[in-house]
Design an enzyme around this catalytic site. Structure first.
Site, PDB file in Angstrom:
ATOM      1  N   TYR A  27     -10.245  -8.341 -16.927  1.00  0.00           N
ATOM      2  CA  TYR A  27     -10.639  -7.551 -15.767  1.00  0.00           C
ATOM      3  C   TYR A  27     -10.581  -6.039 -16.006  1.00  0.00           C
ATOM      4  O   TYR A  27     -10.947  -5.266 -15.122  1.00  0.00           O
ATOM      5  CB  TYR A  27      -9.725  -7.878 -14.577  1.00  0.00           C
ATOM      6  CG  TYR A  27      -9.752  -9.324 -14.187  1.00  0.00           C
ATOM      7  CD1 TYR A  27     -10.832  -9.862 -13.503  1.00  0.00           C
ATOM      8  CD2 TYR A  27      -8.688 -10.170 -14.507  1.00  0.00           C
ATOM      9  CE1 TYR A  27     -10.863 -11.201 -13.139  1.00  0.00           C
ATOM     10  CE2 TYR A  27      -8.710 -11.506 -14.145  1.00  0.00           C
ATOM     11  CZ  TYR A  27      -9.801 -12.015 -13.466  1.00  0.00           C
ATOM     12  OH  TYR A  27      -9.827 -13.339 -13.107  1.00  0.00           O
ATOM     13  N   HIS A  61     -13.460  -3.720  -9.708  1.00  0.00           N
ATOM     14  CA  HIS A  61     -12.240  -3.962  -8.929  1.00  0.00           C
ATOM     15  C   HIS A  61     -11.021  -3.279  -9.548  1.00  0.00           C
ATOM     16  O   HIS A  61      -9.987  -3.176  -8.891  1.00  0.00           O
ATOM     17  CB  HIS A  61     -11.983  -5.468  -8.846  1.00  0.00           C
ATOM     18  CG  HIS A  61     -11.865  -6.017  -7.455  1.00  0.00           C
ATOM     19  ND1 HIS A  61     -12.134  -5.305  -6.306  1.00  0.00           N
ATOM     20  CD2 HIS A  61     -11.499  -7.249  -7.027  1.00  0.00           C
ATOM     21  CE1 HIS A  61     -11.942  -6.065  -5.251  1.00  0.00           C
ATOM     22  NE2 HIS A  61     -11.556  -7.249  -5.655  1.00  0.00           N
ATOM     23  N   TYR A  65      -2.464  -9.914  -8.959  1.00  0.00           N
ATOM     24  CA  TYR A  65      -3.900 -10.023  -8.716  1.00  0.00           C
ATOM     25  C   TYR A  65      -4.225  -9.307  -7.411  1.00  0.00           C
ATOM     26  O   TYR A  65      -3.415  -9.200  -6.493  1.00  0.00           O
ATOM     27  CB  TYR A  65      -4.420 -11.463  -8.744  1.00  0.00           C
ATOM     28  CG  TYR A  65      -4.438 -12.005 -10.156  1.00  0.00           C
ATOM     29  CD1 TYR A  65      -5.492 -11.726 -11.017  1.00  0.00           C
ATOM     30  CD2 TYR A  65      -3.363 -12.749 -10.631  1.00  0.00           C
ATOM     31  CE1 TYR A  65      -5.482 -12.190 -12.326  1.00  0.00           C
ATOM     32  CE2 TYR A  65      -3.351 -13.219 -11.938  1.00  0.00           C
ATOM     33  CZ  TYR A  65      -4.410 -12.935 -12.779  1.00  0.00           C
ATOM     34  OH  TYR A  65      -4.387 -13.376 -14.067  1.00  0.00           O
ATOM     35  N   ASN A  69      -5.974  -9.558  -4.613  1.00  0.00           N
ATOM     36  CA  ASN A  69      -5.889 -10.022  -3.227  1.00  0.00           C
ATOM     37  C   ASN A  69      -4.470 -10.306  -2.748  1.00  0.00           C
ATOM     38  O   ASN A  69      -4.266 -10.609  -1.576  1.00  0.00           O
ATOM     39  CB  ASN A  69      -6.753 -11.265  -3.033  1.00  0.00           C
ATOM     40  CG  ASN A  69      -8.228 -10.964  -3.195  1.00  0.00           C
ATOM     41  OD1 ASN A  69      -8.641  -9.812  -3.230  1.00  0.00           O
ATOM     42  ND2 ASN A  69      -9.032 -12.001  -3.311  1.00  0.00           N
TER      43      ASN A  69
END
Length: 183
Positions: free
Chosen positions: A14, A19, A55, A57
């Protein structure tokens, strides 16, 4: 005491995605991060800088325990995150307000029990297909976007230091009108 939170997802997979702009900004600050609980934490200027390992969320799981332990009030918390409602090249400070569908911001709001924290919203624009938002935020920037991303990261780094040293009002006045999409 203050707390600056960079939103992002852990792991190389990521690292360069939309994000992870919050992580990228904190990486630009030149701080040494060490594992602490469910996050990587650095100390500087009398405060804490946090890169959650939970992470995106679930960010509230890392933020709330640290804020409570150090008794950091919401108005001394700055969350740096990507924002689809702003075009790439725009950054904007905001105090409180709706999470506007950002699940990481919502997680922090729920964990702290308030919306009163500050945010530095970094525009990433909307996906070409609105139904593919999750795929879009987890995708890397396109080659032609990288010069704008570089300018955003440099401006956001300065914006974070401004907030740390001067507080929200003067920094919002200085950074909210910038259009970094123009070379």
């Amino acid at each position: 005491m203050f707390l600056v939170v960079g939103q992002g997802n852990p792991g190389e997979r990521y690292a360069r995605t939309r994000h992870n702009l919050g992580f990228m900004v904190l990486d630009r600050l030149g701080l040494s991060f060490r594992p602490r609980g469910e996050a990587l934490v650095a100390e500087a200027e009398g405060g804490l800088f946090l890169k959650p390992l939970t992470y995106y969320n679930l960010t509230g799981r890392a933020v709330a325990p640290l804020a409570r332990f150090y008794k950091i009030p919401p108005e001394r918390i700055l969350v740096v995150h990507d924002e689809m409602d702003l075009p790439l090249g725009r950054i904007r400070f905001k105090a409180g307000g709706s999470a506007a569908g950002n699940r990481g911001v919502l997680s922090i709001e729920e964990a702290l029990g308030t919306r009163a924290f500050h945010r530095l919203r970094l525009g990433i624009g909307k996906p070409p297909d609105p139904s593919r938002g999750a795929e879009y935020v987890l995708s890397p920037f396109r080659e032609e976007e990288l010069p704008v991303v570089e300018r955003v990261l440099e401006a956001a780094k300065e914006a974070v230091w401004c907030w740390v040293r001067e507080g929200l009002p003067p920094c919002a006045g200085r950074f909210n009108g910038l259009d970094l999409s123009l070379g």
